[in-house]
Design a protein around this motif. Structure first.
Motif, PDB file in Angstrom:
ATOM      1  N   PHE A 121       6.343   2.380  -1.517  1.00 34.65           N
ATOM      2  CA  PHE A 121       6.659   1.303  -2.457  1.00 34.65           C
ATOM      3  C   PHE A 121       7.116   1.913  -3.773  1.00 34.65           C
ATOM      4  O   PHE A 121       6.634   2.965  -4.185  1.00 34.65           O
ATOM      5  CB  PHE A 121       5.436   0.417  -2.703  1.00 34.65           C
ATOM      6  CG  PHE A 121       4.954  -0.282  -1.471  1.00 34.65           C
ATOM      7  CD1 PHE A 121       5.629  -1.374  -0.964  1.00 34.65           C
ATOM      8  CD2 PHE A 121       3.819   0.156  -0.817  1.00 34.65           C
ATOM      9  CE1 PHE A 121       5.180  -2.020   0.173  1.00 34.65           C
ATOM     10  CE2 PHE A 121       3.363  -0.478   0.321  1.00 34.65           C
ATOM     11  CZ  PHE A 121       4.041  -1.570   0.817  1.00 34.65           C
TER      12      PHE A 121
ATOM     13  N   ASN B 216       6.496   0.311  10.279  1.00 34.92           N
ATOM     14  CA  ASN B 216       6.978  -1.066  10.180  1.00 34.92           C
ATOM     15  C   ASN B 216       5.808  -2.016  10.018  1.00 34.92           C
ATOM     16  O   ASN B 216       4.866  -1.994  10.797  1.00 34.92           O
ATOM     17  CB  ASN B 216       7.776  -1.450  11.430  1.00 34.92           C
ATOM     18  CG  ASN B 216       9.050  -0.645  11.548  1.00 34.92           C
ATOM     19  OD1 ASN B 216       9.613  -0.250  10.549  1.00 34.92           O
ATOM     20  ND2 ASN B 216       9.489  -0.397  12.765  1.00 34.92           N
TER      21      ASN B 216
ATOM     22  N   ASP C 235       6.434  -9.766   2.854  1.00 36.57           N
ATOM     23  CA  ASP C 235       5.327 -10.000   3.784  1.00 36.57           C
ATOM     24  C   ASP C 235       3.975  -9.823   3.095  1.00 36.57           C
ATOM     25  O   ASP C 235       2.976 -10.401   3.518  1.00 36.57           O
ATOM     26  CB  ASP C 235       5.394  -9.011   4.959  1.00 36.57           C
ATOM     27  CG  ASP C 235       6.624  -9.219   5.806  1.00 36.57           C
ATOM     28  OD1 ASP C 235       7.266 -10.282   5.669  1.00 36.57           O
ATOM     29  OD2 ASP C 235       6.949  -8.332   6.619  1.00 36.57           O
TER      30      ASP C 235
ATOM     31  N   ASP D 136       4.030   2.044   4.076  1.00 32.78           N
ATOM     32  CA  ASP D 136       5.313   2.014   3.391  1.00 32.78           C
ATOM     33  C   ASP D 136       5.374   2.748   2.055  1.00 32.78           C
ATOM     34  O   ASP D 136       4.433   2.696   1.284  1.00 32.78           O
ATOM     35  CB  ASP D 136       5.704   0.567   3.113  1.00 32.78           C
ATOM     36  CG  ASP D 136       6.240  -0.097   4.350  1.00 32.78           C
ATOM     37  OD1 ASP D 136       6.448   0.598   5.349  1.00 32.78           O
ATOM     38  OD2 ASP D 136       6.436  -1.314   4.316  1.00 32.78           O
TER      39      ASP D 136
ATOM     40  N   LEU E  77       6.650  -5.744  -0.497  1.00 30.29           N
ATOM     41  CA  LEU E  77       7.539  -6.483   0.407  1.00 30.29           C
ATOM     42  C   LEU E  77       7.169  -7.961   0.397  1.00 30.29           C
ATOM     43  O   LEU E  77       6.038  -8.326   0.080  1.00 30.29           O
ATOM     44  CB  LEU E  77       7.386  -5.932   1.824  1.00 30.29           C
ATOM     45  CG  LEU E  77       7.738  -4.462   2.016  1.00 30.29           C
ATOM     46  CD1 LEU E  77       7.385  -4.036   3.428  1.00 30.29           C
ATOM     47  CD2 LEU E  77       9.203  -4.232   1.739  1.00 30.29           C
TER      48      LEU E  77
ATOM     49  N   SER F 251       3.338 -10.525  -0.117  1.00 28.52           N
ATOM     50  CA  SER F 251       3.398 -11.238  -1.392  1.00 28.52           C
ATOM     51  C   SER F 251       2.071 -11.896  -1.763  1.00 28.52           C
ATOM     52  O   SER F 251       1.835 -12.184  -2.933  1.00 28.52           O
ATOM     53  CB  SER F 251       4.505 -12.285  -1.365  1.00 28.52           C
ATOM     54  OG  SER F 251       4.225 -13.247  -0.368  1.00 28.52           O
TER      55      SER F 251
END
Length: 148
Positions: free
Chosen positions: A76, A119, A94, A74, A92, A96
């Motif tokens: 960021f 994804n 997910d 991803d 994200l 954390s």
């Protein structure tokens, strides 16, 4: 013929100086080689970057397993610059559980392209750190016939 006394000390000192000079020349050569290839990376606040993830053999990461698992995930956004070589990222939900400050070596510049997006899928991990892996679709089947 044996070397004794001051001659022994003198020979030893000469040998040490010779070894030190050779080591210094080798270090200088390696440093010049590395300096030519180093890239100065700096990022601005609000810029997007890819995050490097560790490759672990046999572990399913981000929908792929083994060699084809992504090395970077991803884009960021950078929230803050911490010191000269660390950045705080907006991760994200997910991710954390992961600390959000990363060294510059873990980041790569993001150039906007829709094909870059991967994804991030969450895994249902049991308390013993295992998860169930099931094939989605069988693409094809082939029987191999041997001569014997």
């Amino acid at each position: 013929m044996r070397i004794l006394g001051p001659e022994l000390v003198e020979k030893t000192i000469e040998a040490i100086y010779k070894i030190r000079s050779r080591i210094k020349t080798v270090q200088d050569r390696q440093k010049s080689y590395a300096d030519k290839r180093i890239k100065e990376l700096t990022f601005e606040i609000g810029e997007k970057v890819f995050l490097k993830v560790a490759q672990i053999k046999g572990i399913l990461r981000f929908g792929k397993k083994g060699k084809v698992s992504p090395r970077f995930i991803d884009p960021f956004e950078i929230l803050e610059k911490i010191g000269n070589v660390a950045y705080r990222l907006a991760l994200l939900p997910d991710l954390s559980a992961m600390h959000n400050v990363f060294h510059i070596s873990m980041l790569r510049k993001y150039i906007s392209d829709p094909n870059h997006l991967v994804n991030v899928q969450s895994l249902d991990v049991q308390s013993d750190m295992t998860y169930e892996e099931a094939p989605a679709v069988i693409q094809g089947r082939k029987d191999h016939v041997l001569r014997n």
